[in-house]
Design a protein around this motif. Structure first.
Motif, PDB file in Angstrom:
ATOM      1  N   TRP A 193      -3.949  -6.873  -2.066  1.00 39.48           N
ATOM      2  CA  TRP A 193      -3.218  -5.655  -1.736  1.00 39.48           C
ATOM      3  C   TRP A 193      -4.143  -4.829  -0.854  1.00 39.48           C
ATOM      4  O   TRP A 193      -5.066  -4.177  -1.322  1.00 39.48           O
ATOM      5  CB  TRP A 193      -2.861  -4.897  -3.024  1.00 39.48           C
ATOM      6  CG  TRP A 193      -2.118  -3.609  -2.842  1.00 39.48           C
ATOM      7  CD1 TRP A 193      -2.584  -2.353  -3.114  1.00 39.48           C
ATOM      8  CD2 TRP A 193      -0.776  -3.427  -2.368  1.00 39.48           C
ATOM      9  NE1 TRP A 193      -1.628  -1.402  -2.840  1.00 39.48           N
ATOM     10  CE2 TRP A 193      -0.492  -2.041  -2.383  1.00 39.48           C
ATOM     11  CE3 TRP A 193       0.218  -4.307  -1.930  1.00 39.48           C
ATOM     12  CZ2 TRP A 193       0.718  -1.509  -1.980  1.00 39.48           C
ATOM     13  CZ3 TRP A 193       1.443  -3.777  -1.534  1.00 39.48           C
ATOM     14  CH2 TRP A 193       1.686  -2.406  -1.559  1.00 39.48           C
ATOM     15  N   ALA A 195      -3.394  -2.363   1.297  1.00 45.60           N
ATOM     16  CA  ALA A 195      -2.835  -1.094   1.771  1.00 45.60           C
ATOM     17  C   ALA A 195      -3.881   0.008   1.762  1.00 45.60           C
ATOM     18  O   ALA A 195      -4.671   0.128   0.817  1.00 45.60           O
ATOM     19  CB  ALA A 195      -1.655  -0.697   0.887  1.00 45.60           C
ATOM     20  N   ARG A 196      -3.866   0.836   2.801  1.00 50.19           N
ATOM     21  CA  ARG A 196      -4.708   2.029   2.830  1.00 50.19           C
ATOM     22  C   ARG A 196      -3.967   3.218   2.229  1.00 50.19           C
ATOM     23  O   ARG A 196      -4.580   4.129   1.677  1.00 50.19           O
ATOM     24  CB  ARG A 196      -5.127   2.345   4.271  1.00 50.19           C
ATOM     25  CG  ARG A 196      -5.965   1.243   4.909  1.00 50.19           C
ATOM     26  CD  ARG A 196      -7.209   0.908   4.087  1.00 50.19           C
ATOM     27  NE  ARG A 196      -8.071  -0.050   4.750  1.00 50.19           N
ATOM     28  CZ  ARG A 196      -8.053  -1.359   4.524  1.00 50.19           C
ATOM     29  NH1 ARG A 196      -7.210  -1.868   3.639  1.00 50.19           N
ATOM     30  NH2 ARG A 196      -8.888  -2.156   5.156  1.00 50.19           N
ATOM     31  N   ALA A 199      -2.863   2.968  -2.163  1.00 47.24           N
ATOM     32  CA  ALA A 199      -3.794   1.873  -2.420  1.00 47.24           C
ATOM     33  C   ALA A 199      -3.887   1.506  -3.894  1.00 47.24           C
ATOM     34  O   ALA A 199      -4.215   0.365  -4.230  1.00 47.24           O
ATOM     35  CB  ALA A 199      -5.179   2.253  -1.890  1.00 47.24           C
ATOM     36  N   ASP A 341      -0.666   7.791   2.301  1.00 43.31           N
ATOM     37  CA  ASP A 341       0.333   7.435   1.289  1.00 43.31           C
ATOM     38  C   ASP A 341       1.754   7.568   1.826  1.00 43.31           C
ATOM     39  O   ASP A 341       2.589   6.675   1.643  1.00 43.31           O
ATOM     40  CB  ASP A 341       0.169   8.318   0.049  1.00 43.31           C
ATOM     41  CG  ASP A 341      -1.076   8.002  -0.760  1.00 43.31           C
ATOM     42  OD1 ASP A 341      -1.707   6.962  -0.494  1.00 43.31           O
ATOM     43  OD2 ASP A 341      -1.424   8.801  -1.649  1.00 43.31           O
ATOM     44  N   VAL A 344       2.859   4.869   4.338  1.00 43.61           N
ATOM     45  CA  VAL A 344       3.285   3.612   3.701  1.00 43.61           C
ATOM     46  C   VAL A 344       4.601   3.798   2.962  1.00 43.61           C
ATOM     47  O   VAL A 344       5.526   2.979   3.088  1.00 43.61           O
ATOM     48  CB  VAL A 344       2.189   3.114   2.734  1.00 43.61           C
ATOM     49  CG1 VAL A 344       2.704   1.939   1.899  1.00 43.61           C
ATOM     50  CG2 VAL A 344       0.953   2.695   3.512  1.00 43.61           C
TER      51      VAL A 344
END
Length: 367
Positions: A193, A195-196, A199, A341, A344
């Motif tokens: 995973w 994702a920045r 996260a 956040d 995404v």
């Protein structure tokens, strides 16, 4: 490094986040519940604490369909506080609302699909996504059901205790089931995973092997129920809350020094977009409570609200970046994480595809 924005320089020292004590809402957060905003900010990325918040807010799920603005305001306030917390709470409340709607359906129809009752202290996800190459099959044997196969995009499957999961019961029909994710037949994928944004809210596929499952309504009920589209409005509320928090940072900056004409233009764009979204959410809540958001009407209403909120979120991300420059993105942990956040999270909206569905529905109505 930037010119024309409200903030145009890198500060020498990291800027501290605002205190988390509840304050009277003002500015772009005037609609919010300050206690919930402060609670979410204080919890941040602590998933155990966020799950505890979800448990404590479980009764809010019952407001959907009767006091819907309370449900919307709760989710939006959490989104304004911290999107990790909101991302944990939103599907939990959605699942409990689904279980409650199923129970109401059972009572109204004397259905033979008795709905499960969530146990005290349980935490929930909703896994209804489908993807090529992944299939989840429900099989009945002796009155009992079991699920076998795989399911994509299962957020926090390694942290929540239960989930409402959709599975195929035959070639053409799907049905919702309640599943205990602690069962030995549930395996969470170890896929990375990276994702920045969001996260800490890991979303991955799960594999189920003969996992006992309890039906939630009859086949196709999950997709055809009056509240199917309403959950999307809850997600839109979270986007709106986070967008308001970002816009508030621009307004706060304007108060720290005399804003120029360009800064005022940024604020004007933020204000009009956020006000439109707020009215859209309030209108949706009123229509749901009035019984005017069922079937295709509710589907169109939810699609409009999501499209409005998603467009506002993207506008706010762009305007905030231009107005504040690189400073808060590099020195303010809370601000930088909120930007990542929301970037995404709002990708749950399918952009032009969702707009095309709205257009197609309007064409059908004219025939």
């Amino acid at each position: 490094m930037a010119e024309g924005g409200v903030v145009a320089e890198f500060p020498n020292e990291p800027r501290q986040s605002a205190p988390v004590e509840p304050q009277e809402p003002s500015g772009f957060l005037g609609w919010s519940d300050p206690t919930l905003v402060a609670l979410a900010r204080s919890v941040g990325t602590d998933l155990d604490a966020a799950l505890e918040v979800a448990r404590s807010l479980s009764p809010v799920a019952g407001a959907l369909g009767g006091a819907t603005w309370s449900w919307v305001r709760t989710l939006a306030s959490l989104g304004a506080g911290d999107l990790t917390v909101a991302r944990v709470v939103e599907p939990h409340l959605d699942a409990l609302a689904i279980l409650d709607q199923a129970a109401q359906h059972d009572r109204a129809t004397d259905d033979s699909w008795p709905s499960p009752v969530p146990t005290r202290g349980s935490t929930w996800g909703v896994y209804a996504a489908h993807a090529p190459g992944q299939h989840l099959q429900a099989v009945a044997c002796g009155g009992e059901w079991a699920l076998t196969g795989s399911k994509p995009w299962c957020s926090l499957a390694d942290r929540v205790s239960h989930a409402v999961i959709t599975a195929h019961v035959d070639e053409h029909r799907r049905q919702a089931f309640a599943v205990d994710l602690g069962h030995a037949g549930v395996r969470v994928s170890e896929d990375p995973w990276v994702a920045r944004g969001l996260a800490h809210v890991r979303s991955t596929s799960i594999t189920l092997t003969d996992v006992p499952a309890t039906p939630v309504g009859p086949p196709q009920w999950y997709l055809e129920r009056p509240g199917f589209a309403w959950g999307g409005i809850g997600v839109a509320a979270v986007w709106f809350g986070a967008a308001c928090a970002l816009a508030q940072s621009v307004l706060d900056s304007a108060h720290r020094r005399d804003p120029d004409q360009l800064a005022l233009t940024h604020l004007g764009r933020l204000d009009t977009a956020l006000h439109t979204t707020l009215l859209s959410l309030r209108d949706a809540a009123e229509r749901i409570d009035a019984g005017e958001a069922r079937g295709s009407v509710g589907e169109l209403l939810a699609a409009r609200v999501r499209a409005t909120s998603a467009a506002t979120a993207e506008l706010v991300l762009a305007e905030t970046g231009r107005a504040l420059g690189p400073g808060p993105l590099t020195s303010d942990e809370e601000h930088a994480r909120r930007v990542a956040d929301l970037t995404v999270y709002v990708r749950q909206h399918h952009g032009e595809r969702d707009l095309a569905r709205i257009g197609a529905q309007r064409v059908r109505e004219q025939r």
